[in-house]
Design a protein around this motif. Structure first.
Motif, PDB file in Angstrom:
ATOM      1  N   UNK A 130      -7.516  -6.200   2.852  1.00 50.46           N
ATOM      2  CA  UNK A 130      -7.962  -6.237   1.467  1.00 50.46           C
ATOM      3  C   UNK A 130      -7.992  -4.830   0.877  1.00 50.46           C
ATOM      4  N   UNK A 131      -7.840  -4.792  -0.449  1.00 45.65           N
ATOM      5  CA  UNK A 131      -8.053  -3.557  -1.194  1.00 45.65           C
ATOM      6  C   UNK A 131      -8.954  -3.898  -2.378  1.00 45.65           C
ATOM      7  N   UNK A 132     -10.209  -3.480  -2.292  1.00 41.41           N
ATOM      8  CA  UNK A 132     -11.145  -3.667  -3.384  1.00 41.41           C
ATOM      9  C   UNK A 132     -10.970  -2.519  -4.361  1.00 41.41           C
ATOM     10  N   UNK A 133     -10.695  -2.854  -5.604  1.00 39.48           N
ATOM     11  CA  UNK A 133     -10.442  -1.840  -6.629  1.00 39.48           C
ATOM     12  C   UNK A 133     -11.493  -1.966  -7.717  1.00 39.48           C
ATOM     13  N   UNK A 134     -12.307  -0.956  -7.844  1.00 38.24           N
ATOM     14  CA  UNK A 134     -13.369  -0.922  -8.848  1.00 38.24           C
ATOM     15  C   UNK A 134     -13.115   0.196  -9.857  1.00 38.24           C
ATOM     16  N   UNK A 135     -13.814   0.119 -10.973  1.00 40.10           N
ATOM     17  CA  UNK A 135     -13.692   1.153 -12.019  1.00 40.10           C
ATOM     18  C   UNK A 135     -12.233   1.426 -12.348  1.00 40.10           C
ATOM     19  N   UNK A 136     -11.508   0.364 -12.544  1.00 38.93           N
ATOM     20  CA  UNK A 136     -10.067   0.491 -12.765  1.00 38.93           C
ATOM     21  C   UNK A 136      -9.766   1.222 -14.059  1.00 38.93           C
ATOM     22  N   UNK A 137      -8.673   1.978 -14.024  1.00 38.14           N
ATOM     23  CA  UNK A 137      -8.228   2.776 -15.156  1.00 38.14           C
ATOM     24  C   UNK A 137      -6.822   2.330 -15.556  1.00 38.14           C
ATOM     25  N   UNK A 138      -6.434   2.570 -16.796  1.00 39.90           N
ATOM     26  CA  UNK A 138      -5.068   2.210 -17.203  1.00 39.90           C
ATOM     27  C   UNK A 138      -4.000   2.829 -16.302  1.00 39.90           C
ATOM     28  N   UNK A 139      -4.267   4.008 -15.785  1.00 43.39           N
ATOM     29  CA  UNK A 139      -3.277   4.657 -14.917  1.00 43.39           C
ATOM     30  C   UNK A 139      -3.157   4.004 -13.541  1.00 43.39           C
ATOM     31  N   UNK A 140      -4.008   3.022 -13.250  1.00 42.90           N
ATOM     32  CA  UNK A 140      -3.871   2.248 -12.008  1.00 42.90           C
ATOM     33  C   UNK A 140      -2.865   1.118 -12.159  1.00 42.90           C
ATOM     34  N   UNK A 141      -2.379   0.910 -13.379  1.00 43.33           N
ATOM     35  CA  UNK A 141      -1.390  -0.142 -13.619  1.00 43.33           C
ATOM     36  C   UNK A 141      -0.142   0.119 -12.784  1.00 43.33           C
ATOM     37  N   UNK A 142       0.231  -0.878 -11.980  1.00 39.05           N
ATOM     38  CA  UNK A 142       1.369  -0.722 -11.073  1.00 39.05           C
ATOM     39  C   UNK A 142       1.591  -2.029 -10.331  1.00 39.05           C
ATOM     40  N   UNK A 143       2.710  -2.095  -9.637  1.00 38.21           N
ATOM     41  CA  UNK A 143       2.904  -3.140  -8.633  1.00 38.21           C
ATOM     42  C   UNK A 143       2.347  -2.590  -7.328  1.00 38.21           C
ATOM     43  N   UNK A 144       1.476  -3.348  -6.699  1.00 36.26           N
ATOM     44  CA  UNK A 144       0.839  -2.928  -5.460  1.00 36.26           C
ATOM     45  C   UNK A 144       1.462  -3.660  -4.274  1.00 36.26           C
ATOM     46  N   UNK A 145       1.764  -2.900  -3.245  1.00 36.68           N
ATOM     47  CA  UNK A 145       2.394  -3.428  -2.039  1.00 36.68           C
ATOM     48  C   UNK A 145       1.526  -3.141  -0.817  1.00 36.68           C
ATOM     49  N   UNK A 146       1.524  -4.061   0.122  1.00 38.05           N
ATOM     50  CA  UNK A 146       0.958  -3.750   1.420  1.00 38.05           C
ATOM     51  C   UNK A 146       2.109  -3.644   2.423  1.00 38.05           C
ATOM     52  N   UNK A 147       1.857  -2.905   3.490  1.00 40.01           N
ATOM     53  CA  UNK A 147       2.871  -2.701   4.511  1.00 40.01           C
ATOM     54  C   UNK A 147       2.168  -2.417   5.837  1.00 40.01           C
ATOM     55  N   UNK A 148       2.895  -2.612   6.924  1.00 41.95           N
ATOM     56  CA  UNK A 148       2.342  -2.424   8.258  1.00 41.95           C
ATOM     57  C   UNK A 148       3.003  -1.250   8.962  1.00 41.95           C
ATOM     58  N   UNK A 149       2.176  -0.502   9.699  1.00 46.73           N
ATOM     59  CA  UNK A 149       2.684   0.576  10.550  1.00 46.73           C
ATOM     60  C   UNK A 149       2.169   0.332  11.966  1.00 46.73           C
ATOM     61  N   UNK A 150       3.081   0.336  12.929  1.00 49.90           N
ATOM     62  CA  UNK A 150       2.687   0.063  14.324  1.00 49.90           C
ATOM     63  C   UNK A 150       2.122   1.348  14.929  1.00 49.90           C
ATOM     64  N   UNK A 151       0.994   1.762  14.393  1.00 53.93           N
ATOM     65  CA  UNK A 151       0.342   3.000  14.761  1.00 53.93           C
ATOM     66  C   UNK A 151      -1.159   2.799  14.752  1.00 53.93           C
ATOM     67  N   UNK A 152      -1.863   3.722  15.403  1.00 55.89           N
ATOM     68  CA  UNK A 152      -3.318   3.661  15.469  1.00 55.89           C
ATOM     69  C   UNK A 152      -3.958   4.787  14.661  1.00 55.89           C
TER      70      UNK A 152
END
Length: 124
Positions: free
Chosen positions: A80-102
Motif C-alpha cells: 500500500x501507499x497511503x498518500x495524505x496532504x496531496x498537492x496538485x504536483x502529485x498528479x501522475x500515473x503511479x506504478x508499483x514494482x518489485x525488486x528481488x532485494x532486501x
C-alpha cells in the motif's frame, strides 16, 4: 498468472488523501522490496518510495516525506501507499514494482516486474 495490479487512484482535491494498493499474483511478496514510482504529464518516471520485504525499512523521495506512507501485508500479498496532504504536483500515473532485494533500493533498474499503473489527479 504473474501480475501486479495497482488500484485506488482517482480524483481528489488538494489536501485530500488516497490509498493505493498493489496486489501481487503469482509472486510471493515476502521475497521482494516493493517500490512505488510515478510519471507526471510531460515528465520522466520518478521513484517515490520503497519498502523492504519485512516492512522494517522504508525510503521516500524528499517531495513526499511526511505525507506518504508505504506499508505492506504479506499475508494478503498486497502493498500500500497511503498518500495524505496531496498537492496538485502529485498528479501522475503511479506504478508499483518489485525488486528481488532486501534493501529499500530506489534504482529503477533494480525493479521488474511492473504494474500497469493507476491515475492520481489532484485538482480543485
Amino acid at each position: 498468472q504473474l501480475q501486479l495490479v495497482e488500484s485506488g487512484g482517482g480524483l481528489v482535491q488538494p489536501g485530500g488523501s488516497l490509498r493505493l494498493s498493489c496486489a501481487a499474483s503469482g509472486y510471493v511478496l515476502d521475497y521482494y522490496t516493493v517500490g512505488w514510482f510515478r510519471r507526471a504529464p510531460g515528465k520522466e518516471r520518478e521513484w517515490v518510495s520503497s519498502i523492504t520485504p519485512t516492512g522494517d525499512s522504508t525510503k521516500y523521495v524528499d517531495s513526499v516525506k511526511g505525507r506518504f506512507t508505504a506499508s505492506r501485508n504479506n499475508d494478503e500479498n498486497t502493498a500500500y501507499l497511503q498518500m495524505d496532504s496531496l498537492k496538485p504536483e502529485d498528479t501522475a500515473i503511479y506504478y508499483c514494482a518489485l525488486a528481488y532485494l532486501n534493501i529499500p533500493t530506489m534504482l529503477e533498474a533494480d525493479f521488474g516486474p511492473w504494474g500497469q499503473g493507476t491515475q492520481v489527479t489532484v485538482s480543485s
